[in-house]
Design an enzyme around this catalytic site. Sequence first.
Site, PDB file in Angstrom:
ATOM      1  N   THR A 171       0.844  -0.820  -3.254  1.00  0.00           N
ATOM      2  CA  THR A 171      -0.503  -0.272  -3.233  1.00  0.00           C
ATOM      3  C   THR A 171      -0.443   1.188  -2.778  1.00  0.00           C
ATOM      4  OG1 THR A 171      -1.584  -2.393  -2.822  1.00  0.00           O
ATOM      5  CG2 THR A 171      -2.808  -0.415  -2.211  1.00  0.00           C
ATOM      6  N   PHE A 173      -2.362   4.352  -1.256  1.00  0.00           N
ATOM      7  CA  PHE A 173      -3.490   4.678  -0.395  1.00  0.00           C
ATOM      8  C   PHE A 173      -3.704   6.184  -0.379  1.00  0.00           C
ATOM      9  CE2 PHE A 173      -2.026   0.605   1.086  1.00  0.00           C
ATOM     10  CZ  PHE A 173      -3.178  -0.079   1.437  1.00  0.00           C
TER      11      PHE A 173
END
Length: 273
Positions: A171, A173
């Site tokens: 992921t 960010f």
Amino acid sequence: MKVAYQGEPGAYSERAVQATFPDAEPMPCDTVRLVFSRVTSGEAPFGVVPMENSQAGSVNETYDLLQHTALLRIVGEVVVRVDHALLGLPGARLEDIRRAKSHWQALAQCEEFLASMRIEPSPVHDTAGAARQIAASGNASEAAIASVAAAGNFGLKVLAERIQTEKENFTKFAVLGTDDPGLGAADKTSMVWAVLDQPGSLLGALEPFAKRGINLHKLESRPRRGKPFEYVMYVDVMAGMGDPALEDALHEVERHTSMVRVLGTYRSAADPV
């Protein structure tokens, strides 16, 4: 220094904060919108929010908020390796689990595992929050999908590890703020465009980068808020706004668009944490 993030202690977002600002005090927030609010109000100089998962795709809420905020911009990014685990109460057995709670993206990333075990997905606002709910529930037929670290935080049992469909799961960010956090010289820029509704407009907006050897790292179409069946393009290019070639390219792009907005120029992420 406080750094706001969406989630609870043990969330992947907290890991992103700790990797980017090792000496900061993480400030948990219930929602991505609240992270934006905390930074806008000055309660925290920076915030960390999810932008994109390598399996489930973009976090549209984050992009929508970035597009419509007047104050904040992306000032950095960090990529976190995401390994999901199924967490249950002490004494629970994997074969007895009937429902799993987690953030909707985590549930999507573990869809094959859940289907194979006939476990019903139940979305909640956060992975670590799901672990907290299971710890308080007393229901041995329910489990959470979260990190192994969350199991330790809430006294849960790890029933299965690395349950995501794609084992190499990451992921990305974004770091939000108004000031330079000192993460390095900018080599990446994120933008949002609305191309003109004319033949060749998209090609005209893309060619200026190709002519100057600027790599487009992301190009994604999204519905334009308030304008049914019109679209904006989210674009990442591998150049900082201080690069004269990028500035020249954007002058050409403006001839083929009705709106161009820079969401941030920043140092691209290093290796995943």
